[in-house]
Design a protein around this motif. Structure first.
Motif, PDB file in Angstrom:
ATOM      1  N   LEU A  74       0.862  -1.171   0.000  1.00  0.00           N
ATOM      2  CA  LEU A  74       0.000   0.000   0.000  1.00  0.00           C
ATOM      3  C   LEU A  74       0.902   1.226   0.000  1.00  0.00           C
ATOM      4  O   LEU A  74       1.925   1.242   0.680  1.00  0.00           O
ATOM      5  N   ILE A  75       0.522   2.243  -0.766  1.00  0.00           N
ATOM      6  CA  ILE A  75       1.279   3.495  -0.811  1.00  0.00           C
ATOM      7  C   ILE A  75       0.366   4.621  -0.344  1.00  0.00           C
ATOM      8  O   ILE A  75      -0.743   4.779  -0.859  1.00  0.00           O
ATOM      9  N   LEU A  76       0.829   5.371   0.638  1.00  0.00           N
ATOM     10  CA  LEU A  76       0.067   6.467   1.224  1.00  0.00           C
ATOM     11  C   LEU A  76       0.850   7.774   1.153  1.00  0.00           C
ATOM     12  O   LEU A  76       2.078   7.761   1.014  1.00  0.00           O
ATOM     13  N   GLN A  77       0.135   8.888   1.299  1.00  0.00           N
ATOM     14  CA  GLN A  77       0.793  10.178   1.534  1.00  0.00           C
ATOM     15  C   GLN A  77       1.538  10.064   2.856  1.00  0.00           C
ATOM     16  O   GLN A  77       1.113   9.342   3.766  1.00  0.00           O
ATOM     17  N   ARG A  78       2.620  10.776   2.989  1.00  0.00           N
ATOM     18  CA  ARG A  78       3.485  10.674   4.178  1.00  0.00           C
ATOM     19  C   ARG A  78       2.723  10.862   5.489  1.00  0.00           C
ATOM     20  O   ARG A  78       2.909  10.098   6.432  1.00  0.00           O
ATOM     21  N   ALA A  79       1.837  11.842   5.581  1.00  0.00           N
ATOM     22  CA  ALA A  79       1.111  12.085   6.836  1.00  0.00           C
ATOM     23  C   ALA A  79       0.193  10.916   7.166  1.00  0.00           C
ATOM     24  O   ALA A  79       0.090  10.509   8.331  1.00  0.00           O
ATOM     25  N   ASN A 121       0.476 -13.258   6.722  1.00  0.00           N
ATOM     26  CA  ASN A 121       0.521 -12.607   5.412  1.00  0.00           C
ATOM     27  C   ASN A 121       1.260 -11.274   5.530  1.00  0.00           C
ATOM     28  O   ASN A 121       0.859 -10.411   6.313  1.00  0.00           O
ATOM     29  N   PRO A 122       2.347 -11.088   4.759  1.00  0.00           N
ATOM     30  CA  PRO A 122       3.137  -9.857   4.881  1.00  0.00           C
ATOM     31  C   PRO A 122       2.505  -8.681   4.139  1.00  0.00           C
ATOM     32  O   PRO A 122       1.946  -8.836   3.053  1.00  0.00           O
ATOM     33  N   ILE A 123       2.619  -7.524   4.767  1.00  0.00           N
ATOM     34  CA  ILE A 123       2.093  -6.283   4.210  1.00  0.00           C
ATOM     35  C   ILE A 123       3.180  -5.214   4.322  1.00  0.00           C
ATOM     36  O   ILE A 123       3.788  -5.048   5.378  1.00  0.00           O
ATOM     37  N   GLU A 124       3.407  -4.497   3.230  1.00  0.00           N
ATOM     38  CA  GLU A 124       4.313  -3.356   3.244  1.00  0.00           C
ATOM     39  C   GLU A 124       3.474  -2.099   3.061  1.00  0.00           C
ATOM     40  O   GLU A 124       2.563  -2.067   2.237  1.00  0.00           O
ATOM     41  N   VAL A 125       3.785  -1.060   3.824  1.00  0.00           N
ATOM     42  CA  VAL A 125       3.140   0.229   3.633  1.00  0.00           C
ATOM     43  C   VAL A 125       4.242   1.255   3.413  1.00  0.00           C
ATOM     44  O   VAL A 125       5.154   1.380   4.228  1.00  0.00           O
ATOM     45  N   LYS A 126       4.141   1.955   2.273  1.00  0.00           N
ATOM     46  CA  LYS A 126       5.100   2.999   1.923  1.00  0.00           C
ATOM     47  C   LYS A 126       4.433   4.354   2.091  1.00  0.00           C
ATOM     48  O   LYS A 126       3.226   4.488   1.897  1.00  0.00           O
ATOM     49  N   GLY A 127       5.236   5.355   2.426  1.00  0.00           N
ATOM     50  CA  GLY A 127       4.759   6.721   2.514  1.00  0.00           C
ATOM     51  C   GLY A 127       5.619   7.636   1.665  1.00  0.00           C
ATOM     52  O   GLY A 127       6.852   7.585   1.754  1.00  0.00           O
ATOM     53  N   ASP A 130       5.160  13.080  -1.951  1.00  0.00           N
ATOM     54  CA  ASP A 130       4.439  13.415  -3.164  1.00  0.00           C
ATOM     55  C   ASP A 130       4.203  12.128  -3.950  1.00  0.00           C
ATOM     56  O   ASP A 130       5.161  11.490  -4.396  1.00  0.00           O
ATOM     57  N   LEU A 131       2.954  11.722  -4.108  1.00  0.00           N
ATOM     58  CA  LEU A 131       2.646  10.489  -4.803  1.00  0.00           C
ATOM     59  C   LEU A 131       3.107  10.517  -6.262  1.00  0.00           C
ATOM     60  O   LEU A 131       3.303   9.457  -6.866  1.00  0.00           O
ATOM     61  N   ALA A 132       3.333  11.687  -6.811  1.00  0.00           N
ATOM     62  CA  ALA A 132       3.835  11.789  -8.184  1.00  0.00           C
ATOM     63  C   ALA A 132       5.266  11.246  -8.291  1.00  0.00           C
ATOM     64  O   ALA A 132       5.727  10.948  -9.383  1.00  0.00           O
ATOM     65  N   SER A 133       5.964  11.098  -7.156  1.00  0.00           N
ATOM     66  CA  SER A 133       7.340  10.611  -7.190  1.00  0.00           C
ATOM     67  C   SER A 133       7.444   9.091  -7.020  1.00  0.00           C
ATOM     68  O   SER A 133       8.547   8.559  -6.986  1.00  0.00           O
ATOM     69  N   VAL A 134       6.319   8.393  -6.960  1.00  0.00           N
ATOM     70  CA  VAL A 134       6.336   6.937  -6.757  1.00  0.00           C
ATOM     71  C   VAL A 134       7.168   6.243  -7.849  1.00  0.00           C
ATOM     72  O   VAL A 134       7.910   5.313  -7.572  1.00  0.00           O
ATOM     73  N   TYR A 135       7.059   6.690  -9.078  1.00  0.00           N
ATOM     74  CA  TYR A 135       7.751   6.050 -10.191  1.00  0.00           C
ATOM     75  C   TYR A 135       9.013   6.802 -10.622  1.00  0.00           C
ATOM     76  O   TYR A 135       9.557   6.549 -11.708  1.00  0.00           O
ATOM     77  N   ALA A 136       9.500   7.704  -9.774  1.00  0.00           N
ATOM     78  CA  ALA A 136      10.694   8.483 -10.127  1.00  0.00           C
ATOM     79  C   ALA A 136      11.873   7.558 -10.381  1.00  0.00           C
ATOM     80  O   ALA A 136      12.106   6.607  -9.635  1.00  0.00           O
ATOM     81  N   ALA A 137      12.614   7.850 -11.446  1.00  0.00           N
ATOM     82  CA  ALA A 137      13.769   7.019 -11.801  1.00  0.00           C
ATOM     83  C   ALA A 137      15.068   7.675 -11.392  1.00  0.00           C
ATOM     84  O   ALA A 137      15.191   8.830 -11.206  1.00  0.00           O
TER      85      ALA A 137
END
Length: 137
Positions: A74-79, A121-127, A130-137
């Protein structure tokens, strides 16, 4: 194209699943039967069916860590990520990888944490700031 993600996997106790996914994670319960229950997993659907949870191994190398594979993420905003980290900590969650910053100052900088549901069951949560940077290379 607008789409929702759906994932179905096994748990061994639907009441314990309701306490964890509904109570600890705050997911809204959807439809259910005697053998499965759906949850709104932050805008996506998970279906938890009675059965033997899938086997996982710590074989995914990310940065300095070996992470459980396969895993749900799961990917969330930092806050929102911080609020979830605080809620999991208050619930006494045993983290596989404690909440921390990964890739600091690099493209894709993110906060992350790994934990397991009551069935392993393993779960990862990322924060991300800026969600626009999720795919930043």
């Amino acid at each position: 194209m607008k789409a929702l993600f759906h994932l179905a996997y096994h748990v061994t106790d639907l009441d314990a699943a309701r306490r964890f996914y509904g109570g600890v994670l705050g997911c809204r319960e959807g439809r259910s039967t005697d053998t499965w229950v759906d949850f709104d997993f932050f805008g996506h659907q998970i279906s938890l069916h009675l059965g033997e949870p899938f086997k996982t191994t710590d074989t995914g190398r990310v940065g300095d860590h070996w992470v459980p594979m396969p895993h749900l993420g799961l990917i969330l905003q930092r806050a929102d990520w911080q609020a979830m980290a605080d809620r999991l900590t208050a619930a006494g969650t045993a983290f596989v990888i404690a909440p921390h910053l990964r890739f600091a100052g690099q493209p894709g900088e993110q906060w992350t944490m790994f934990f397991r549901d009551p069935f392993g069951n393993p779960i990862e949560v990322k924060g991300f700031e800026d969600l626009a940077s999720v795919y930043a290379a």
